[in-house]
Design a protein around this motif. Sequence first.
Motif, PDB file in Angstrom:
ATOM      1  N   GLU A 182      31.807  68.136  47.706  1.00 53.24           N
ATOM      2  CA  GLU A 182      32.228  69.326  46.967  1.00 53.24           C
ATOM      3  C   GLU A 182      33.328  70.098  47.693  1.00 53.24           C
ATOM      4  OE1 GLU A 182      28.500  71.141  44.572  1.00 53.24           O
ATOM      5  OE2 GLU A 182      28.037  70.697  46.677  1.00 53.24           O
ATOM      6  N   VAL A 183      33.433  69.900  48.994  1.00 56.20           N
ATOM      7  CA  VAL A 183      34.326  70.713  49.828  1.00 56.20           C
ATOM      8  C   VAL A 183      35.566  69.937  50.286  1.00 56.20           C
ATOM      9  CG1 VAL A 183      34.462  71.862  52.085  1.00 56.20           C
ATOM     10  CG2 VAL A 183      32.481  72.244  50.587  1.00 56.20           C
ATOM     11  N   VAL A 184      35.395  68.651  50.574  1.00 51.33           N
ATOM     12  CA  VAL A 184      36.449  67.863  51.219  1.00 51.33           C
ATOM     13  C   VAL A 184      37.041  66.859  50.226  1.00 51.33           C
ATOM     14  CG1 VAL A 184      37.007  66.330  53.140  1.00 51.33           C
ATOM     15  CG2 VAL A 184      35.259  68.109  53.427  1.00 51.33           C
ATOM     16  N   LYS A 185      38.359  66.953  50.032  1.00 54.26           N
ATOM     17  CA  LYS A 185      39.079  65.974  49.207  1.00 54.26           C
ATOM     18  C   LYS A 185      40.048  65.213  50.106  1.00 54.26           C
ATOM     19  CE  LYS A 185      37.361  68.034  45.536  1.00 54.26           C
ATOM     20  NZ  LYS A 185      36.057  67.507  45.106  1.00 54.26           N
ATOM     21  N   ARG A 190      37.744  75.193  51.501  1.00 59.28           N
ATOM     22  CA  ARG A 190      37.960  73.855  50.955  1.00 59.28           C
ATOM     23  C   ARG A 190      38.910  73.120  51.902  1.00 59.28           C
ATOM     24  NH1 ARG A 190      34.360  75.842  48.939  1.00 59.28           N
ATOM     25  NH2 ARG A 190      33.912  76.244  46.747  1.00 59.28           N
ATOM     26  N   VAL A 191      38.719  71.812  52.017  1.00 57.99           N
ATOM     27  CA  VAL A 191      39.462  71.000  52.990  1.00 57.99           C
ATOM     28  C   VAL A 191      40.142  69.858  52.254  1.00 57.99           C
ATOM     29  CG1 VAL A 191      39.274  69.572  55.060  1.00 57.99           C
ATOM     30  CG2 VAL A 191      37.768  71.575  54.781  1.00 57.99           C
ATOM     31  N   ARG A 250      16.636  79.446  54.470  1.00 62.59           N
ATOM     32  CA  ARG A 250      18.027  78.954  54.516  1.00 62.59           C
ATOM     33  C   ARG A 250      18.511  78.615  53.106  1.00 62.59           C
ATOM     34  NH1 ARG A 250      22.062  78.494  58.284  1.00 62.59           N
ATOM     35  NH2 ARG A 250      20.938  77.260  59.841  1.00 62.59           N
ATOM     36  N   SER A 251      19.644  79.187  52.718  1.00 58.29           N
ATOM     37  CA  SER A 251      20.222  78.868  51.405  1.00 58.29           C
ATOM     38  C   SER A 251      20.953  77.538  51.461  1.00 58.29           C
ATOM     39  CB  SER A 251      21.202  79.969  50.986  1.00 58.29           C
ATOM     40  OG  SER A 251      20.498  81.168  50.751  1.00 58.29           O
ATOM     41  N   PRO A 252      21.088  76.873  50.329  1.00 55.86           N
ATOM     42  CA  PRO A 252      21.750  75.555  50.326  1.00 55.86           C
ATOM     43  C   PRO A 252      23.239  75.679  50.661  1.00 55.86           C
ATOM     44  CG  PRO A 252      21.265  76.280  48.085  1.00 55.86           C
ATOM     45  CD  PRO A 252      20.619  77.276  48.992  1.00 55.86           C
ATOM     46  N   ARG A 253      23.777  74.604  51.170  1.00 58.99           N
ATOM     47  CA  ARG A 253      25.221  74.525  51.418  1.00 58.99           C
ATOM     48  C   ARG A 253      25.846  73.552  50.431  1.00 58.99           C
ATOM     49  NH1 ARG A 253      23.446  78.637  54.403  1.00 58.99           N
ATOM     50  NH2 ARG A 253      24.865  79.187  56.091  1.00 58.99           N
ATOM     51  N   LEU A 254      27.151  73.691  50.244  1.00 58.83           N
ATOM     52  CA  LEU A 254      27.882  72.725  49.428  1.00 58.83           C
ATOM     53  C   LEU A 254      27.897  71.374  50.137  1.00 58.83           C
ATOM     54  CD1 LEU A 254      30.901  75.002  48.409  1.00 58.83           C
ATOM     55  CD2 LEU A 254      28.954  74.356  46.972  1.00 58.83           C
ATOM     56  N   SER A 255      27.892  70.315  49.363  1.00 54.30           N
ATOM     57  CA  SER A 255      27.945  68.984  49.958  1.00 54.30           C
ATOM     58  C   SER A 255      29.370  68.675  50.427  1.00 54.30           C
ATOM     59  CB  SER A 255      27.508  67.942  48.930  1.00 54.30           C
ATOM     60  OG  SER A 255      28.528  67.799  47.949  1.00 54.30           O
ATOM     61  N   TYR A 256      29.473  67.694  51.288  1.00 58.31           N
ATOM     62  CA  TYR A 256      30.775  67.253  51.799  1.00 58.31           C
ATOM     63  C   TYR A 256      31.733  66.955  50.649  1.00 58.31           C
ATOM     64  CZ  TYR A 256      34.052  64.358  54.520  1.00 58.31           C
ATOM     65  OH  TYR A 256      35.172  63.828  55.113  1.00 58.31           O
ATOM     66  N   TYR A 289      31.735  68.570  59.337  1.00 61.39           N
ATOM     67  CA  TYR A 289      31.390  69.440  58.205  1.00 61.39           C
ATOM     68  C   TYR A 289      29.890  69.724  58.162  1.00 61.39           C
ATOM     69  CZ  TYR A 289      30.461  71.428  53.729  1.00 61.39           C
ATOM     70  OH  TYR A 289      29.997  72.277  52.764  1.00 61.39           O
TER      71      TYR A 289
END
Lengths: 196, 196
Positions: B191-194, A53-54, B183-189, A37
């Motif tokens: 926030e994206v991975v459940k 989303r994962v 560079r724009s920020p990215r979502l954190s792990y 990621y």
Amino acid sequence: MSLVLDPAAQDLLFREARTANTFTEEPVTEEQVQAIYDLVKFGPTAFNQSPLRVTLVRSAEARERLVQHMAEGNQAKTSTAPLVAILSADNEFHEELPQLFPHFPQAKDAFFAERPVREGSATLNAALQAAYFIIGVRAAGLAAGPMTGLDFEGVRKEFLDDDHTPLMVVNIGKPGEDAWFPRSPRLSYDEVVKTV
Amino acid sequence: MSLVLDPAAQDLLFREARTANTFTEEPVTEEQVQAIYDLVKFGPTAFNQSPLRVTLVRSAEARERLVQHMAEGNQAKTSTAPLVAILSADNEFHEELPQLFPHFPQAKDAFFAERPVREGSATLNAALQAAYFIIGVRAAGLAAGPMTGLDFEGVRKEFLDDDHTPLMVVNIGKPGEDAWFPRSPRLSYDEVVKTV
């Protein structure tokens, strides 16, 4: 040599990488998924909207629930892959846009106030990110097995909600015995690329 | 180190690669585009359907016609990029399936007899291939500038036909002066991975 990417990397990501149908029992760790990621999050999306989303399906109970929604031909590999991930698009990604696209915070309302517009944009951009994710799995020395043969509405109800659109399920792991068919042919450059 | 991909390749494809808004005048050659295609054609699609089609806009006359269909904020870069490509999905990809998926030639009729099914599958899988293409542009040491701010129906009528759905336009070339925003920020792990 028109490419500057190292030939070994070309092989790892594209030429020797294959969609695996069987896997060894070696687990896929949390550290591996996090490294994947943290690499592929930099792939570009429109307005940096980052709608992917994962959902990692790690428990035996969740795995069983997922397998029931897979097409018959995908059930065995979904049951046995070391790790299975549901990739979905977040149709409410615009809530994060002021954070993700700070130099134009008006984008949230100017472009994405309407849900159908958001859904179209989320699906396209999450699909781009799904491809980055597949490349990232390969960058970790693992094989990905992306699948769209499944009951999407069933998966949505079982694991997601109305704000998320499932795009695919991906098996992840080290390839096992007889992991793939022979490589199928690709279209030639002239069949795909036209010049005007 | 959870990734096996060489760190220099990670940088080239993801960490240092950026969406360019300006370009040098150095041309993008046919050999480069062919090398990009011959690498990324191996990226996976469902049933190996390979629905991506690429229209290289090389003539000044075609470039002018395209620029008119771009959103105002995208017109200057579309005018000046060394090469511009229209990426589209072929909704009649199933005609090639017996060649592309030879171990199950029935797939053409069993799964893709209906046009709406084909359109959905073509758009998703061509989007995956669009991402592979962007990665391939970067593998050639070039910057990609993918854009969806455009009149899609206008581009379809001007350059394609009813059997093709345009997905995006991509500027390609060596990055020029002030080629990108910070560079724009990215979502954190998290926030994206459940995990379930």
